[in-house]
Scaffold this motif. Structure first.
Motif, short mmCIF file in Angstrom:
data_model
loop_
_atom_site.label_atom_id
_atom_site.label_comp_id
_atom_site.label_asym_id
_atom_site.label_seq_id
_atom_site.Cartn_x
_atom_site.Cartn_y
_atom_site.Cartn_z
N ALA A 199 0.83 -1.20 0.00
CA ALA A 199 0.00 0.00 0.00
C ALA A 199 0.86 1.25 0.00
CB ALA A 199 -0.93 0.00 1.21
N GLU A 200 0.39 2.26 -0.71
CA GLU A 200 1.04 3.57 -0.77
C GLU A 200 -0.03 4.64 -0.74
OE1 GLU A 200 4.18 4.07 -0.63
OE2 GLU A 200 5.18 2.27 -1.38
N LEU A 201 0.40 5.87 -0.42
CA LEU A 201 -0.48 7.04 -0.50
C LEU A 201 0.07 7.99 -1.55
CD1 LEU A 201 -1.27 8.01 3.20
CD2 LEU A 201 -2.94 7.37 1.47
N LEU A 202 -0.80 8.47 -2.41
CA LEU A 202 -0.39 9.38 -3.46
C LEU A 202 -1.24 10.66 -3.40
CD1 LEU A 202 -0.21 6.88 -6.47
CD2 LEU A 202 1.63 7.55 -4.92
N PRO A 203 -0.61 11.83 -3.37
CA PRO A 203 -1.39 13.08 -3.43
C PRO A 203 -1.66 13.43 -4.90
CG PRO A 203 0.91 13.58 -3.03
CD PRO A 203 0.82 12.09 -3.15
N ILE A 204 -2.74 12.92 -5.45
CA ILE A 204 -2.93 13.07 -6.90
C ILE A 204 -3.83 14.23 -7.28
CG2 ILE A 204 -2.61 10.58 -7.20
CD1 ILE A 204 -5.61 10.51 -8.07
N PHE A 205 -4.53 14.85 -6.32
CA PHE A 205 -5.35 16.01 -6.62
C PHE A 205 -4.63 17.28 -6.18
CE2 PHE A 205 -9.02 13.02 -5.34
CZ PHE A 205 -9.02 12.42 -6.58
N SER A 206 -4.98 18.38 -6.80
CA SER A 206 -4.51 19.67 -6.30
C SER A 206 -5.21 19.96 -4.98
CB SER A 206 -4.84 20.78 -7.31
OG SER A 206 -4.72 22.05 -6.70
N PRO A 207 -4.46 20.21 -3.89
CA PRO A 207 -5.10 20.47 -2.60
C PRO A 207 -5.93 21.75 -2.60
CG PRO A 207 -2.75 20.88 -2.45
CD PRO A 207 -2.99 20.25 -3.79
N GLN A 208 -5.63 22.69 -3.50
CA GLN A 208 -6.44 23.90 -3.58
C GLN A 208 -7.85 23.58 -4.11
OE1 GLN A 208 -3.23 23.82 -4.65
NE2 GLN A 208 -2.38 25.12 -3.04
N LEU A 209 -7.95 22.55 -4.95
CA LEU A 209 -9.25 22.16 -5.49
C LEU A 209 -9.92 21.10 -4.64
CD1 LEU A 209 -8.46 21.93 -9.33
CD2 LEU A 209 -9.95 23.60 -8.22
N SER A 210 -9.14 20.17 -4.12
CA SER A 210 -9.69 19.02 -3.41
C SER A 210 -8.89 18.78 -2.13
CB SER A 210 -9.64 17.78 -4.31
OG SER A 210 -10.26 16.68 -3.70
N PRO A 211 -9.36 19.29 -0.98
CA PRO A 211 -8.58 19.19 0.26
C PRO A 211 -8.23 17.76 0.66
CG PRO A 211 -10.35 20.78 0.51
CD PRO A 211 -10.57 20.10 -0.80
N ARG A 212 -9.15 16.80 0.47
CA ARG A 212 -8.84 15.40 0.76
C ARG A 212 -8.21 14.80 -0.49
NH1 ARG A 212 -10.05 17.52 4.42
NH2 ARG A 212 -7.83 17.25 4.68
N ASN A 213 -6.93 15.05 -0.66
CA ASN A 213 -6.29 14.70 -1.94
C ASN A 213 -5.34 13.52 -1.85
OD1 ASN A 213 -4.11 15.92 -0.57
ND2 ASN A 213 -3.28 16.78 -2.44
N LEU A 214 -5.28 12.84 -0.69
CA LEU A 214 -4.40 11.69 -0.54
C LEU A 214 -5.14 10.41 -0.89
CD1 LEU A 214 -2.72 12.86 2.76
CD2 LEU A 214 -1.55 12.53 0.58
N VAL A 215 -4.64 9.71 -1.89
CA VAL A 215 -5.30 8.52 -2.43
C VAL A 215 -4.54 7.28 -1.97
CG1 VAL A 215 -6.04 7.33 -4.52
CG2 VAL A 215 -6.06 9.83 -4.43
N LEU A 216 -5.24 6.38 -1.29
CA LEU A 216 -4.63 5.13 -0.85
C LEU A 216 -4.75 4.10 -1.97
CD1 LEU A 216 -5.00 3.46 2.62
CD2 LEU A 216 -5.01 2.12 0.55
#
Length: 475
Positions: free
Chosen positions: A439-456
């Motif tokens: 398992a890994e976590l990836l910040p794939i969204f822009s945090p300015q647009l989508s605050p919950r941007n960490l994808v497991l």
């Protein structure tokens, strides 16, 4: 905002990070436990060390964004007006250092440079009825799911908590995946099916206008099912394969875009228990709705740590949008006084009805344009109290004069909030590792647009170097 990446961290390093985060959260628990609406009733400013009060008192909202949250305006030179106490500087540095990085591996979405309302990376039919935030999310997550599906030999994607089906439509009709979408609200399922037909018609019209660009082969819209997924039990419907002639075996990929509360945990449990599920892509949200105990902690490691408990207040705080609030601070708009007004209202409520504590107050339209006594009167009416109660107007105005202190205290709590989210997500990573998975976590969204941007992202077999392709931005 800087932070730590989970990529390349060993299980032991993740465990140590969990230890460090729980220690920091325990150290600053008085700030995290506090409700900002009790700023005056509980004298919250007084719980801060005197040296912190001196450093923060009188700072303007833009100064708080720059100096405390570490989010200056572009090109701004950071200058402290005084020497801050080492303990406050240590809190700031530690909060930055231990939280998972929310900075994605791509620049601020170039897809909205031409038009802030329409992603240039999606064709017009996929943008219809979809707000910019969701356009960005479905494109980024859909492309990640497509890549992971190819890497794992997935035969079917199951979108859990699919809502109106925007992600499912993009994955099926835009990326060619076989998709089943599960949604507990039958009204949303009906809406999703109508939008499917509308999109199919739009795509047909587009192809008739541009026949050279027409797709070959039939289109398969998502298969929508009205189904509630019980977080504590296996959902048979989730595992049922769609009929595909000649298909030897079913290999499922589960995904959920901002699966609320326990639903994100249900995805992980199905992944662990069901051999048909080969991968999971989960974006959690609404941490305050997690069952406790049951959905946190999941891992044996975090459960063994002193101070791992995260009551409702802490989990609710972890859902705030740090980047969005920093932008509001930089703009220093009058709406920032909302917390101060609500805290002043709480003093009046407690005086009039001591047993009524922290009642919900529905949004008061254009509250920042009201005098504080007008706001209080409207608030009293909304909680069922007499709006004509005699008010101590000088006391209310004295509270209003402390508005910057209220904002400063709230900013302190917000600085710590990403550590709570980090611990929740660390717990999920360690749980999956304890089960023998990857398992890994990836910040794939822009945090300015989508605050919950960490994808497991989790798989049952290692992907090795191929994993890096999941983070890339398609051309």
């Amino acid at each position: 905002m800087p932070g730590v990446s989970t990529r390349g961290l060993s299980q032991e390093e993740r465990r140590q990070l969990a230890v460090n985060v729980t220690r920091v959260l325990a150290l600053y628990r008085s700030i995290l436990d506090a409700y900002i609406i009790e700023f005056f009733t509980d004298s919250l400013w007084g719980i801060l060390p005197c040296s912190w009060q001196e450093a923060l008192d009188g700072l303007s909202p833009p100064q708080l964004a720059t100096l405390l949250l570490g989010m200056p305006r572009e090109g701004e030179v950071v200058r402290y007006r005084s020497v801050w106490p080492l303990t406050l500087l240590a809190l700031k540095s530690t909060a930055y250092a231990l939280a998972f990085t929310r900075t994605p591996g791509f620049q601020t979405p170039s897809e909205f440079l031409e038009n802030p309302s329409q992603s240039s990376r999606l064709t017009a039919p996929f943008r219809k009825h979809v707000k910019p935030k969701k356009q960005h999310e479905i494109r980024r997550l859909g492309e990640l799911v497509k890549k992971l599906s190819d890497l794992t030999g997935c035969t079917q994607v199951v979108d859990v908590g699919s809502g109106q089906g925007h992600l499912s439509r993009f994955m099926s009709l835009g990326l060619g995946l076989m998709v089943k979408s599960l949604e507990g609200d039958p009204r949303l399922v009906e809406r999703a099916q109508r939008l499917d037909q509308e999109l199919l018609q739009a795509l047909d019209k587009m192809e008739k206008r541009h026949p050279r660009e027409a797709r070959m082969g039939p289109r398969h819209p998502p298969h929508h099912v009205a189904q509630w997924v019980d977080p504590t039990a296996l959902c048979e419907e989730l595992l049922l394969p769609l009929e595909q002639p000649g298909q030897a075996g079913t290999r499922l990929l589960l995904t959920g875009l901002h699966a609320c509360g326990d639903l994100s945990v249900a995805l992980l449990r199905h992944f662990c228990c069901c051999p048909e599920v080969v991968a999971v892509v989960s974006v959690g949200c609404c941490y305050m709705k997690l069952s406790d105990p049951g959905s946190y902690p999941l891992s044996q490691w975090v459960a063994s740590l002193p101070g791992h408990e995260l009551p409702y207040r802490l989990r609710e705080g972890a859902c705030h949008a740090l980047e969005d609030y920093a932008e509001r601070l930089q703009k220093a708009g009058p709406a920032l006084q909302s917390h101060c007004f609500r805290a002043a209202l709480e003093t009046v409520i407690r005086h009039a009805c001591p047993e009524l504590r922290r009642p919900g107050v529905q949004g008061i339209p254009r509250a920042h344009e009201l005098q504080i006594q007008e706001y209080v009167q409207q608030g009293l009416r909304r909680v069922g109290l007499d709006p004509q109660l005699p008010l101590n107007v000088p006391a209310l105005r004295a509270h209003q004069a402390q508005g910057d202190r209220v904002v400063a205290f709230f900013s302190l709590a917000l600085l710590l909030a990403p550590l709570v989210e980090t611990l929740i997500l660390l717990d999920r990573l360690l749980y999956l590792q304890e089960q023998g998975f990857y398992a890994e976590l990836l910040p794939i969204f822009s945090p300015q647009l989508s605050p919950r941007n960490l994808v497991l992202v989790a798989t049952k077999t290692p992907l090795g170097q191929a994993f890096s392709v999941l983070e890339t931005e398609d051309s």
